[in-house]
Motif scaffolding. Sequence first.
Motif, PDB file in Angstrom:
ATOM      1  N   UNK A 161       0.898  -1.277  -0.047  1.00  0.00           N
ATOM      2  CA  UNK A 161       0.019   0.073  -0.102  1.00  0.00           C
ATOM      3  C   UNK A 161       0.778   1.391  -0.073  1.00  0.00           C
ATOM      4  N   UNK A 162       1.905   1.119   0.650  1.00  0.00           N
ATOM      5  CA  UNK A 162       2.605   2.520   0.877  1.00  0.00           C
ATOM      6  C   UNK A 162       3.350   2.768  -0.491  1.00  0.00           C
ATOM      7  N   UNK A 173       4.696   2.778   7.788  1.00  0.00           N
ATOM      8  CA  UNK A 173       3.374   2.548   7.105  1.00  0.00           C
ATOM      9  C   UNK A 173       2.492   3.979   7.614  1.00  0.00           C
ATOM     10  N   UNK A 174       2.674   4.481   8.763  1.00  0.00           N
ATOM     11  CA  UNK A 174       1.650   5.835   9.037  1.00  0.00           C
ATOM     12  C   UNK A 174       2.168   6.992   8.947  1.00  0.00           C
ATOM     13  N   UNK A 175       3.682   7.321   9.273  1.00  0.00           N
ATOM     14  CA  UNK A 175       4.080   8.738   9.420  1.00  0.00           C
ATOM     15  C   UNK A 175       4.939   8.849   7.954  1.00  0.00           C
ATOM     16  N   UNK A 176       5.441   7.801   7.591  1.00  0.00           N
ATOM     17  CA  UNK A 176       6.420   8.036   6.379  1.00  0.00           C
ATOM     18  C   UNK A 176       5.574   8.577   5.427  1.00  0.00           C
ATOM     19  N   UNK A 177       4.622   8.034   4.889  1.00  0.00           N
ATOM     20  CA  UNK A 177       3.946   8.618   3.810  1.00  0.00           C
ATOM     21  C   UNK A 177       3.561  10.169   3.712  1.00  0.00           C
ATOM     22  N   UNK A 178       3.341  10.639   4.909  1.00  0.00           N
ATOM     23  CA  UNK A 178       2.969  12.001   5.272  1.00  0.00           C
ATOM     24  C   UNK A 178       3.829  12.741   6.158  1.00  0.00           C
TER      25      UNK A 178
END
Length: 579
Positions: A152-153, A354-359
């Motif tokens: 997903x990432x 998965x939670x912070x990296x993309x944003x």
Amino acid sequence: MLSSGPRKKNSAKLSSLAFGHSPFAIQSSSAVVVTVNTIAKSKAATSTLAASATVRAVQSPTPSAFSSSSRPTPEKEPPRRKRPASQSELPEGPRAKKQKSKNAAKESSTPRSSRASSIRRIGPPFGSLERPIPRICVTTEDGAVPHVSSEDVVIRVLREQTVPKKTKKGYRAFFRNPSDLNDKSFEPDSLQLPIVEFQYPNHGASERFLLLYPWDKDDYQPVKELMRTLSTIVDCYLTPAQREPFGSLSRNLISIPTEDTRPASPANHGTPSEQSTPLLRILERAYHKHDGPLFIKTMNEVSSRLATLKEEMMENARAWFNANKTDEEAEEGTSSGGVPVKLWKMVLEETYQRSVGPDVDDTKKYRSFSSETYGELNPSFISDIVHRLGLKPGKVFVDLGSGVGNCVFQAALQSGCDAYGIEINHPVASLSFKQKVEFTARLRMWGLTAGKYEVLDGDFCESNEVAEWIRKADVVLVNNYIFNSELNDRLTWRFLDLRDGAKVVVLKPFWPFKRPLTGRTADTPEAVLTNVEKLEYFSDSVSWTKEPGDFYIYTKSSVRPVLVQESRTSSRASSRLSR
């Protein structure tokens, strides 16, 4: 003939020429230059002329003085006056020794509760305390939970990838097919992306990984994380006998070049189970040769074997991680138990990516040089705090200004304590909510539990929840490195409600050291936080610098502010009576 006055000024300068290597010499104050052959004849006339003119003449050296074997030496300079010894260099007299002994006795007789804040560098070195903390940490629930996968990432980044590849953004192919150089199935723009499904230890837990590599090596690397996840499972969940078919991975496995222009190596796609080489060695060979078909085939074999070992892996975890050893056994290191260090670091890394990296760009939305400036404390820093201050199940940890929640989730997983955090920056606090959801899912996939954890969006100076947390807290962490003085002052008033013996960890001291208590400060937080330790952290412990630095640990005094002031008064009275 030159006058004697001006000549006298230059006599020393001119006479210095007589000691050089030149075959000529100055013979008198008349400045008549003669050859070496006429030196003897003019010697008497020179001395007479010098006496009448009261000029000090240079005595002519003999011809032998200019031979290579012997040369005249200049007159010795007068001895220089010695510099008087400084005060520190003088020997210590009896009066100084007596005063020094008197000051030491006075310091030792002063009650600790009445002293001003002092700096103490105590305890073991930073980073030397990292080890599992004994507790019950294996879940009884299965791992089939919704989660954000590695696929997903990467898919999200590929969809946003609208710039040309020359800008080195997004993802590119890492593997290739050595048997068919025209095979484009390992490219990010192919119709069928290279994917493997990997099995986690808990029942029903698996994840899909896209086998691509980022153009920017600082971005999320799915292949690297897949290999680290596999290594963590083999090291932490399998017995030596179960580990034998897998083998181990070398330490330099993750050394991946950003560009690879080497020609493809010949393919060797033998069935891994038919070879004597351990599976992870075959996987490592395919990894370094960028052999896509061999890597996928071997990884599928590894995942199949792990799927058949899920029950054994969970049994091993319950036997190893759930060992409830006593404090004496934990100090002596004679018993196993707790979440292994390698394991909790892997869980936290997966959660963050998965939670912070993309944003992660949302963490940069703040006013520059304001008290809301974002900065992270790295896992090594928090791990040292967890061990140094004795966090464990039943303890309470509070992070004021918790950012994306890294410290909260690490403390809850590593030690099993109850951990709470609050963040005033709304975009950053939103990421902490995402991380909380993913953290819960990752715990289930790995078959683990943590202490109670909670994150809020709000102002820690105004929140009622924070007031409740403070009253039961054992450790309070405040990254106040860039807080202004007004915010620091408002914050310290919260600490009046702390329990006796509670610890407050900060990156910058609240007050100047060794400032004496007065009637004005007797009823302020400064009077109850008199004990402070100054400690050092290693390089790469914080996100805003790679340099080492200092942090401070305050302890809530067990003596009330009024008694502190009375203690100071009584000590003064006793000293007067002794006189």
